[in-house]
Design a protein around this motif. Structure first.
Motif, PDB file in Angstrom:
ATOM      1  N   ASN A 150       0.832  -1.207   0.000  1.00 48.78           N
ATOM      2  CA  ASN A 150       0.000   0.000   0.000  1.00 48.78           C
ATOM      3  C   ASN A 150       0.863   1.251   0.000  1.00 48.78           C
ATOM      4  N   VAL A 151       1.941   1.225   0.801  1.00 44.99           N
ATOM      5  CA  VAL A 151       2.855   2.374   0.819  1.00 44.99           C
ATOM      6  C   VAL A 151       3.518   2.537  -0.541  1.00 44.99           C
ATOM      7  N   ALA A 152       3.952   1.406  -1.141  1.00 47.65           N
ATOM      8  CA  ALA A 152       4.581   1.471  -2.459  1.00 47.65           C
ATOM      9  C   ALA A 152       3.605   2.022  -3.495  1.00 47.65           C
ATOM     10  N   LYS A 153       2.343   1.561  -3.392  1.00 46.08           N
ATOM     11  CA  LYS A 153       1.316   2.061  -4.320  1.00 46.08           C
ATOM     12  C   LYS A 153       1.099   3.559  -4.144  1.00 46.08           C
ATOM     13  N   SER A 154       1.026   3.988  -2.885  1.00 47.73           N
ATOM     14  CA  SER A 154       0.794   5.406  -2.619  1.00 47.73           C
ATOM     15  C   SER A 154       1.955   6.262  -3.128  1.00 47.73           C
ATOM     16  N   LEU A 155       3.186   5.786  -2.905  1.00 49.75           N
ATOM     17  CA  LEU A 155       4.344   6.534  -3.401  1.00 49.75           C
ATOM     18  C   LEU A 155       4.362   6.570  -4.922  1.00 49.75           C
ATOM     19  N   PHE A 156       3.984   5.444  -5.549  1.00 50.77           N
ATOM     20  CA  PHE A 156       3.930   5.404  -7.013  1.00 50.77           C
ATOM     21  C   PHE A 156       2.892   6.394  -7.543  1.00 50.77           C
ATOM     22  N   VAL A 157       1.697   6.367  -6.933  1.00 48.59           N
ATOM     23  CA  VAL A 157       0.643   7.287  -7.363  1.00 48.59           C
ATOM     24  C   VAL A 157       1.076   8.733  -7.154  1.00 48.59           C
ATOM     25  N   ASN A 159       4.155   9.907  -7.143  1.00 43.56           N
ATOM     26  CA  ASN A 159       5.154  10.255  -8.159  1.00 43.56           C
ATOM     27  C   ASN A 159       4.517  10.451  -9.528  1.00 43.56           C
ATOM     28  N   MET A 160       3.586   9.563  -9.885  1.00 44.32           N
ATOM     29  CA  MET A 160       2.919   9.689 -11.174  1.00 44.32           C
ATOM     30  C   MET A 160       2.080  10.957 -11.237  1.00 44.32           C
ATOM     31  N   SER A 161       1.390  11.260 -10.128  1.00 50.12           N
ATOM     32  CA  SER A 161       0.577  12.478 -10.091  1.00 50.12           C
ATOM     33  C   SER A 161       1.450  13.709 -10.268  1.00 50.12           C
ATOM     34  N   HIS A 162       2.625  13.681  -9.650  1.00 49.69           N
ATOM     35  CA  HIS A 162       3.560  14.806  -9.799  1.00 49.69           C
ATOM     36  C   HIS A 162       3.999  14.944 -11.252  1.00 49.69           C
ATOM     37  N   GLU A 163       4.278  13.802 -11.897  1.00 44.53           N
ATOM     38  CA  GLU A 163       4.697  13.843 -13.299  1.00 44.53           C
ATOM     39  C   GLU A 163       3.573  14.340 -14.195  1.00 44.53           C
ATOM     40  N   LEU A 164       2.332  14.045 -13.854  1.00 43.14           N
ATOM     41  CA  LEU A 164       1.193  14.529 -14.629  1.00 43.14           C
ATOM     42  C   LEU A 164       0.968  16.026 -14.405  1.00 43.14           C
ATOM     43  N   ARG A 165       1.196  16.463 -13.182  1.00 42.34           N
ATOM     44  CA  ARG A 165       0.916  17.859 -12.849  1.00 42.34           C
ATOM     45  C   ARG A 165       1.835  18.811 -13.600  1.00 42.34           C
ATOM     46  N   ARG A 203      -7.065  19.934 -10.094  1.00 47.29           N
ATOM     47  CA  ARG A 203      -7.582  19.771  -8.732  1.00 47.29           C
ATOM     48  C   ARG A 203      -7.656  18.289  -8.360  1.00 47.29           C
ATOM     49  N   LEU A 204      -8.080  17.453  -9.326  1.00 46.06           N
ATOM     50  CA  LEU A 204      -8.147  16.021  -9.065  1.00 46.06           C
ATOM     51  C   LEU A 204      -6.757  15.468  -8.746  1.00 46.06           C
ATOM     52  N   ILE A 205      -5.759  15.903  -9.508  1.00 50.14           N
ATOM     53  CA  ILE A 205      -4.394  15.443  -9.275  1.00 50.14           C
ATOM     54  C   ILE A 205      -3.908  15.873  -7.893  1.00 50.14           C
ATOM     55  N   GLU A 206      -4.241  17.101  -7.496  1.00 50.94           N
ATOM     56  CA  GLU A 206      -3.853  17.582  -6.172  1.00 50.94           C
ATOM     57  C   GLU A 206      -4.491  16.719  -5.081  1.00 50.94           C
ATOM     58  N   ASP A 207      -5.782  16.343  -5.280  1.00 54.88           N
ATOM     59  CA  ASP A 207      -6.458  15.489  -4.307  1.00 54.88           C
ATOM     60  C   ASP A 207      -5.792  14.111  -4.232  1.00 54.88           C
ATOM     61  N   ILE A 208      -5.469  13.550  -5.397  1.00 59.69           N
ATOM     62  CA  ILE A 208      -4.809  12.244  -5.415  1.00 59.69           C
ATOM     63  C   ILE A 208      -3.452  12.323  -4.738  1.00 59.69           C
ATOM     64  N   LEU A 209      -2.732  13.412  -4.972  1.00 62.28           N
ATOM     65  CA  LEU A 209      -1.434  13.601  -4.319  1.00 62.28           C
ATOM     66  C   LEU A 209      -1.591  13.632  -2.797  1.00 62.28           C
ATOM     67  N   ASP A 210      -2.608  14.349  -2.326  1.00 64.81           N
ATOM     68  CA  ASP A 210      -2.814  14.452  -0.880  1.00 64.81           C
ATOM     69  C   ASP A 210      -3.166  13.093  -0.276  1.00 64.81           C
ATOM     70  N   ILE A 211      -4.094  12.371  -0.913  1.00 70.28           N
ATOM     71  CA  ILE A 211      -4.469  11.048  -0.414  1.00 70.28           C
ATOM     72  C   ILE A 211      -3.247  10.125  -0.391  1.00 70.28           C
ATOM     73  N   GLU A 215      -1.636   8.374   2.900  1.00 70.42           N
ATOM     74  CA  GLU A 215      -1.549   6.923   3.018  1.00 70.42           C
ATOM     75  C   GLU A 215      -0.105   6.456   3.166  1.00 70.42           C
ATOM     76  N   ALA A 216       0.814   7.174   2.510  1.00 73.55           N
ATOM     77  CA  ALA A 216       2.230   6.804   2.598  1.00 73.55           C
ATOM     78  C   ALA A 216       2.876   7.336   3.873  1.00 73.55           C
ATOM     79  N   GLY A 217       2.133   8.154   4.633  1.00 74.60           N
ATOM     80  CA  GLY A 217       2.653   8.688   5.888  1.00 74.60           C
ATOM     81  C   GLY A 217       3.708   9.761   5.712  1.00 74.60           C
ATOM     82  N   VAL A 218       3.691  10.458   4.562  1.00 68.70           N
ATOM     83  CA  VAL A 218       4.717  11.471   4.320  1.00 68.70           C
ATOM     84  C   VAL A 218       4.149  12.890   4.363  1.00 68.70           C
TER      85      VAL A 218
END
Length: 386
Positions: A150-157, A159-165, A203-211, A215-218
């Motif tokens: 789950n942490v790996a998934k959250s970090l991946f999401v 990172n991907m969200s950052h690349e999309l933004r 805005r959606l990407i920002e929300d995904i980044l926050d979630i 979840e990753a505890g960062v």
């Protein structure tokens, strides 16, 4: 010297029945039951002990418990056995070695046998917990693996969200520049559509980044002194505009005694209120949206900030008042729902409130509006800030 009185038939029968009950309990117990002398040698065992150890009762009589206990556990079990011989019942989990060499995990109870105040032996009862222990261990390992995934998934999401933004920001900025280049009416509509879609996606990407960060505890809070009045007015300037566009009344109700100085993460507080007000305006077609605030003294040097967001909108079915805070949850999950959104806003609110050790509650009924209450106990600022 007086001769002892002979036992009456009633007493003899009672003693025989007691002995028979003890023997039945010993023999037919589903768990391993055994007796030891003070040196730790087996004097009696039941058939369940044979099944657990692989040794017959005849083989075990005269054997020491040290011959059965797994080598690495002998010293620890010996210390417990000494405590039982000293009169203290003991309970422990240990490991024995079956006659075929297999290790068997057991839960063991040792009880002193006391006659006229003296310990004359030890009773033991053992249960095979190998399956239970293995299942518990496997569940623990599976949980750790799931948490890591789950942490790996959250970090991946994240990172991907950052690349999309990054490219999306360029697209939106370019569309804004293009809007000021003397476009035709048709071209202007196309550019405005690009901007609306780009800002929604941002805005959606920002929300995904926050979630993902949560979840990753960062995600960490950045507390600083702030004035609750200024926080409320900043949020209201945006929310009132949104409500007015829909023909809704927007009310700000501030208690006259609302404190002027607190310490907290204003960015995250503003995010919580913005998400709640956005939902309130989005799901209200007629009537009002209200934001209220008051404060109350808590522990010395701390104040509890109470904030409410109320509306006269469509409301939420009572059975969904808790699950609606789950990520990607929708009060109306149908594909034809009128209101857009990925269902992340309220989930982010819940996570941020928990991160701030705050309280959040929602009361609602379908067709009767929604009332959300927030409470944060925050340090009092040494001086009001502007």
């Amino acid at each position: 010297m007086d001769e002892p009185e002979p036992l009456t038939p009633v007493v003899v029968r009672s003693l025989m029945e007691g002995a028979e009950r003890y023997r039945s309990l010993f023999t037919h117990n589903p768990h391993a039951v055994f007796s030891l002398d003070l040196q730790g040698s087996y004097t009696d065992v039941n058939l369940a002990t044979q099944e657990m150890t692989g040794y017959t009762p005849a083989e075990m009589r005269g054997m020491s418990y040290r011959d059965v206990i797994a080598p690495g556990e002998v010293e620890r079990v010996a210390a417990e056995f000494a405590a039982v011989v000293a009169g203290e019942p003991r309970r422990l989990e240990t490991c024995i070695r079956h006659k075929d060499g297999a290790l068997v995990e057991i839960a063991l109870v040792g009880l002193p046998v006391v006659i006229e105040g003296d310990v004359v032996g030890v009773h033991g009862l053992a249960e095979d917990i190998s399956l239970r222990t293995r299942t518990s261990r496997e569940l623990h390992e599976a949980r750790e693996a799931a948490d890591a995934a789950n942490v790996a998934k959250s970090l991946f999401v994240a990172n991907m969200s950052h690349e999309l933004r990054t490219p999306l920001t360029t697209i939106v900025a370019t569309a804004e520049l293009l809007e000021d280049t003397g476009l035709t009416e048709l071209q202007a509509r196309f550019v405005q559509g690009m901007l609306r879609g780009g800002k929604r996606l941002a805005r959606l990407i920002e929300d995904i980044l926050d979630i993902s960060r949560i979840e990753a505890g960062v995600l960490t809070l950045q507390p600083a002194p702030f004035d609750p009045h200024l926080l409320l007015y900043d949020v209201c300037s945006w929310a009132r505009e949104q409500a007015t566009r829909k023909g809704l009344r927007f009310d700000l109700v501030v208690d006259p005694g609302l404190c002027r100085g607190l310490v907290g993460d204003t960015l995250r507080l503003q995010q919580i209120l913005t998400n709640l007000l956005d939902n309130a305006v989005k799901f209200t077609e007629h009537g009002f949206v209200e934001l209220s605030a008051r404060s109350a003294a808590a522990a010395p040097g701390a104040t509890t900030l109470h904030i409410g967001v109320r509306d006269s909108g469509v409301g939420v079915p009572s059975e969904l008042c808790q699950s609606i805070f789950d990520p990607f949850s929708q009060a109306d999950p149908s594909a034809t729902r009128r209101h857009e959104g990925a269902g992340l806003g309220l989930a982010i609110c819940r996570e941020l409130v928990d991160l701030m050790d705050g309280e959040l509650s929602l009361t609602s009924a379908l067709g009767h509006g929604t009332d959300v209450s927030l409470a944060f106990t925050l340090p009092t600022a040494s001086a009001p800030t502007g």
